[in-house]
Design a protein around this motif. Structure first.
Motif, PDB file in Angstrom:
ATOM      1  N   VAL A 127       0.837  -1.193   0.000  1.00  0.00           N
ATOM      2  CA  VAL A 127       0.000   0.000   0.000  1.00  0.00           C
ATOM      3  C   VAL A 127       0.878   1.251   0.000  1.00  0.00           C
ATOM      4  CG1 VAL A 127      -1.657   1.318   1.386  1.00  0.00           C
ATOM      5  CG2 VAL A 127      -1.965  -1.142   1.073  1.00  0.00           C
ATOM      6  N   ALA A 128       0.516   2.207  -0.846  1.00  0.00           N
ATOM      7  CA  ALA A 128       1.283   3.442  -0.998  1.00  0.00           C
ATOM      8  C   ALA A 128       1.178   4.334   0.226  1.00  0.00           C
ATOM      9  CB  ALA A 128       0.783   4.199  -2.226  1.00  0.00           C
ATOM     10  N   GLY A 129       2.266   5.036   0.489  1.00  0.00           N
ATOM     11  CA  GLY A 129       2.274   5.996   1.581  1.00  0.00           C
ATOM     12  C   GLY A 129       3.472   6.917   1.480  1.00  0.00           C
ATOM     13  N   PHE A 130       3.666   7.694   2.523  1.00  0.00           N
ATOM     14  CA  PHE A 130       4.831   8.562   2.636  1.00  0.00           C
ATOM     15  C   PHE A 130       5.045   8.843   4.114  1.00  0.00           C
ATOM     16  CE2 PHE A 130       1.063  11.050   1.624  1.00  0.00           C
ATOM     17  CZ  PHE A 130       1.035  12.020   2.622  1.00  0.00           C
ATOM     18  N   TYR A 131       6.191   9.438   4.438  1.00  0.00           N
ATOM     19  CA  TYR A 131       6.480   9.714   5.849  1.00  0.00           C
ATOM     20  C   TYR A 131       7.113  11.090   6.010  1.00  0.00           C
ATOM     21  CZ  TYR A 131      11.546   8.928   5.387  1.00  0.00           C
ATOM     22  OH  TYR A 131      12.873   9.023   5.051  1.00  0.00           O
ATOM     23  N   ARG A 132       7.209  11.508   7.247  1.00  0.00           N
ATOM     24  CA  ARG A 132       7.924  12.738   7.596  1.00  0.00           C
ATOM     25  C   ARG A 132       8.658  12.499   8.912  1.00  0.00           C
ATOM     26  NH1 ARG A 132       3.360  16.888  10.180  1.00  0.00           N
ATOM     27  NH2 ARG A 132       2.992  15.645  12.067  1.00  0.00           N
ATOM     28  N   MET A 158     -10.511   3.201  -0.510  1.00  0.00           N
ATOM     29  CA  MET A 158      -9.661   2.048  -0.257  1.00  0.00           C
ATOM     30  C   MET A 158      -8.210   2.507  -0.335  1.00  0.00           C
ATOM     31  SD  MET A 158      -9.785  -0.182  -3.810  1.00  0.00           S
ATOM     32  CE  MET A 158      -8.431  -1.278  -3.354  1.00  0.00           C
ATOM     33  N   PRO A 159      -7.281   1.730   0.220  1.00  0.00           N
ATOM     34  CA  PRO A 159      -5.870   2.095   0.095  1.00  0.00           C
ATOM     35  C   PRO A 159      -5.418   2.057  -1.362  1.00  0.00           C
ATOM     36  CG  PRO A 159      -6.177   0.422   1.794  1.00  0.00           C
ATOM     37  CD  PRO A 159      -7.473   0.547   1.067  1.00  0.00           C
ATOM     38  N   LEU A 160      -4.456   2.903  -1.689  1.00  0.00           N
ATOM     39  CA  LEU A 160      -3.839   2.899  -3.011  1.00  0.00           C
ATOM     40  C   LEU A 160      -2.825   1.762  -3.035  1.00  0.00           C
ATOM     41  CD1 LEU A 160      -3.438   4.334  -5.778  1.00  0.00           C
ATOM     42  CD2 LEU A 160      -1.631   5.667  -4.674  1.00  0.00           C
ATOM     43  N   ILE A 161      -3.161   0.691  -3.757  1.00  0.00           N
ATOM     44  CA  ILE A 161      -2.332  -0.512  -3.777  1.00  0.00           C
ATOM     45  C   ILE A 161      -1.267  -0.380  -4.863  1.00  0.00           C
ATOM     46  CG2 ILE A 161      -2.321  -3.014  -4.114  1.00  0.00           C
ATOM     47  CD1 ILE A 161      -5.240  -2.992  -3.084  1.00  0.00           C
ATOM     48  N   ILE A 162      -0.045  -0.776  -4.502  1.00  0.00           N
ATOM     49  CA  ILE A 162       1.083  -0.741  -5.426  1.00  0.00           C
ATOM     50  C   ILE A 162       1.389  -2.170  -5.861  1.00  0.00           C
ATOM     51  CG2 ILE A 162       3.534  -0.143  -5.689  1.00  0.00           C
ATOM     52  CD1 ILE A 162       1.834   2.318  -5.299  1.00  0.00           C
ATOM     53  N   ASP A 163       1.517  -2.389  -7.152  1.00  0.00           N
ATOM     54  CA  ASP A 163       1.944  -3.690  -7.651  1.00  0.00           C
ATOM     55  C   ASP A 163       3.366  -3.966  -7.164  1.00  0.00           C
ATOM     56  OD1 ASP A 163       3.280  -5.475  -9.846  1.00  0.00           O
ATOM     57  OD2 ASP A 163       1.114  -5.705 -10.115  1.00  0.00           O
ATOM     58  N   LYS A 164       3.638  -5.188  -6.772  1.00  0.00           N
ATOM     59  CA  LYS A 164       4.956  -5.542  -6.242  1.00  0.00           C
ATOM     60  C   LYS A 164       6.085  -5.114  -7.183  1.00  0.00           C
ATOM     61  CE  LYS A 164       7.752  -9.400  -4.663  1.00  0.00           C
ATOM     62  NZ  LYS A 164       7.832 -10.849  -4.429  1.00  0.00           N
ATOM     63  N   ASN A 165       5.884  -5.258  -8.481  1.00  0.00           N
ATOM     64  CA  ASN A 165       6.916  -4.892  -9.452  1.00  0.00           C
ATOM     65  C   ASN A 165       7.150  -3.390  -9.549  1.00  0.00           C
ATOM     66  OD1 ASN A 165       7.289  -7.605 -10.195  1.00  0.00           O
ATOM     67  ND2 ASN A 165       5.574  -7.493 -11.622  1.00  0.00           N
ATOM     68  N   ASP A 166       6.256  -2.589  -8.971  1.00  0.00           N
ATOM     69  CA  ASP A 166       6.362  -1.131  -9.052  1.00  0.00           C
ATOM     70  C   ASP A 166       6.848  -0.486  -7.750  1.00  0.00           C
ATOM     71  OD1 ASP A 166       5.478  -1.072 -11.686  1.00  0.00           O
ATOM     72  OD2 ASP A 166       3.366  -0.966 -11.093  1.00  0.00           O
ATOM     73  N   LEU A 181      -0.823   7.886  -9.115  1.00  0.00           N
ATOM     74  CA  LEU A 181      -1.968   8.421  -8.374  1.00  0.00           C
ATOM     75  C   LEU A 181      -3.246   8.370  -9.197  1.00  0.00           C
ATOM     76  CD1 LEU A 181      -0.439  11.592  -6.671  1.00  0.00           C
ATOM     77  CD2 LEU A 181      -0.782   9.324  -5.674  1.00  0.00           C
ATOM     78  N   LYS A 182      -3.100   8.331 -10.517  1.00  0.00           N
ATOM     79  CA  LYS A 182      -4.266   8.323 -11.407  1.00  0.00           C
ATOM     80  C   LYS A 182      -4.756   6.913 -11.705  1.00  0.00           C
ATOM     81  CE  LYS A 182      -2.258  12.405 -13.441  1.00  0.00           C
ATOM     82  NZ  LYS A 182      -1.159  12.707 -14.331  1.00  0.00           N
ATOM     83  N   HIS A 183      -4.032   5.883 -11.242  1.00  0.00           N
ATOM     84  CA  HIS A 183      -4.438   4.499 -11.492  1.00  0.00           C
ATOM     85  C   HIS A 183      -5.769   4.197 -10.802  1.00  0.00           C
ATOM     86  CE1 HIS A 183      -0.568   3.658 -13.138  1.00  0.00           C
ATOM     87  NE2 HIS A 183      -0.706   2.357 -13.097  1.00  0.00           N
ATOM     88  N   ASP A 184      -6.600   3.428 -11.473  1.00  0.00           N
ATOM     89  CA  ASP A 184      -7.746   2.895 -10.750  1.00  0.00           C
ATOM     90  C   ASP A 184      -7.342   1.531 -10.200  1.00  0.00           C
ATOM     91  OD1 ASP A 184      -8.238   0.860 -12.707  1.00  0.00           O
ATOM     92  OD2 ASP A 184      -9.311   2.334 -13.921  1.00  0.00           O
ATOM     93  N   MET A 185      -8.101   1.051  -9.256  1.00  0.00           N
ATOM     94  CA  MET A 185      -7.752  -0.179  -8.557  1.00  0.00           C
ATOM     95  C   MET A 185      -8.404  -1.413  -9.175  1.00  0.00           C
ATOM     96  SD  MET A 185      -5.568   0.563  -6.103  1.00  0.00           S
ATOM     97  CE  MET A 185      -4.771   1.544  -7.366  1.00  0.00           C
ATOM     98  N   ASP A 186      -8.949  -1.260 -10.401  1.00  0.00           N
ATOM     99  CA  ASP A 186      -9.603  -2.393 -11.054  1.00  0.00           C
ATOM    100  C   ASP A 186      -8.658  -3.573 -11.233  1.00  0.00           C
ATOM    101  OD1 ASP A 186     -11.873  -0.938 -11.166  1.00  0.00           O
ATOM    102  OD2 ASP A 186     -11.701  -0.417 -13.289  1.00  0.00           O
ATOM    103  N   LYS A 187      -7.385  -3.298 -11.407  1.00  0.00           N
ATOM    104  CA  LYS A 187      -6.395  -4.355 -11.599  1.00  0.00           C
ATOM    105  C   LYS A 187      -6.309  -5.275 -10.383  1.00  0.00           C
ATOM    106  CE  LYS A 187      -1.449  -4.168 -11.855  1.00  0.00           C
ATOM    107  NZ  LYS A 187      -0.259  -3.455 -12.238  1.00  0.00           N
ATOM    108  N   PHE A 188      -6.770  -4.812  -9.232  1.00  0.00           N
ATOM    109  CA  PHE A 188      -6.695  -5.595  -8.004  1.00  0.00           C
ATOM    110  C   PHE A 188      -8.056  -6.201  -7.634  1.00  0.00           C
ATOM    111  CE2 PHE A 188      -3.282  -2.477  -7.853  1.00  0.00           C
ATOM    112  CZ  PHE A 188      -2.189  -3.302  -7.654  1.00  0.00           C
ATOM    113  N   GLU A 189      -8.821  -6.572  -8.649  1.00  0.00           N
ATOM    114  CA  GLU A 189     -10.145  -7.121  -8.386  1.00  0.00           C
ATOM    115  C   GLU A 189     -10.128  -8.633  -8.139  1.00  0.00           C
ATOM    116  OE1 GLU A 189     -12.786  -5.544 -11.367  1.00  0.00           O
ATOM    117  OE2 GLU A 189     -13.075  -3.753 -10.146  1.00  0.00           O
TER     118      GLU A 189
END
Length: 196
Positions: A127-132, A158-166, A181-189
């Motif tokens: 799942v995508a994120g960032f920190y400070r 829903m969380p923004l899911i990152i493909d393992k290869n990415d 950020l513009k990806h839809d999550m349909d790939k993770f259906e």
């Protein structure tokens, strides 16, 4: 909105990350290994993430889940992917310190407050994120997006899911991350959902 997730260190790659963090904890005395959340993970827990080290390699690390807010007890745990760069609290950190949260699955609640666990047949979701850095503590945020057809009957985010290869590209390449950020999550259906 992702407000809980599952991290079982006895599962596949999560076990590898857990062992690395355990070894680092023992060598550097930064924190006790039992201070890193396993099982059901809650906001404000210390959590295992994947981020860039000083050499530009993506490695496991530990952050506290949630940005300390402006009011006492306030904690920001999610950021909307659609507006992350517009938000003063989030924009700079998204641009400079992206990370990924590895997990077995995430929880969402429906309008009747019933809890559901969303998982993937591959065992690990990223799942995508960032920190400070805030007062010498690494604080992290999970990014959310529009739900896919599996999540939408339960929740409107829903969380923004990152493909393992990415993963490496997400962490190291800002242009790639902005485009993602513009990806839809349909790939993770191919996810499965069950009552928790």
């Amino acid at each position: 909105m992702c407000g809980r997730y599952l991290f079982d260190p006895m599962t596949g790659e999560l076990d590898e990350y857990w062992k690395i963090i355990r070894n680092v904890a023992e060598k550097q005395n930064l924190y006790e290994v039992d201070e890193v959340a396993t099982g059901d993970v809650y906001p404000s827990n210390n959590v295992i993430i994947l981020g860039a080290n000083k050499e530009g390699q993506v490695v496991p690390g530990v952050t506290k889940w949630g940005f300390t807010g402006f009011k006492k007890g306030q904690l920001f745990i999610n950021a909307r992917s659609e507006s992350v760069e517009e938000k003063k609290t989030f924009g700079k950190h998204f641009r400079e310190r992206r990370i990924v949260f590895p997990m077995n699955g995430f929880y969402e609640w429906n309008s009747d407050k019933k809890k559901f666990l969303f998982t993937d047949h591959k065992e690990v979701i990223y799942v995508a994120g960032f920190y400070r850095m805030h007062e010498n503590v690494a604080e992290s945020i999970i990014m959310t997006t529009e739900p896919n057809s599996i999540v939408s009957p339960i929740h409107d985010r829903m969380p923004l899911i990152i493909d393992k290869n990415d993963i490496d590209k997400w962490v190291l390449d800002l242009d790639f991350a902005r485009d993602y950020l513009k990806h839809d999550m349909d790939k993770f259906e191919n996810m499965s959902v069950k009552s928790a």
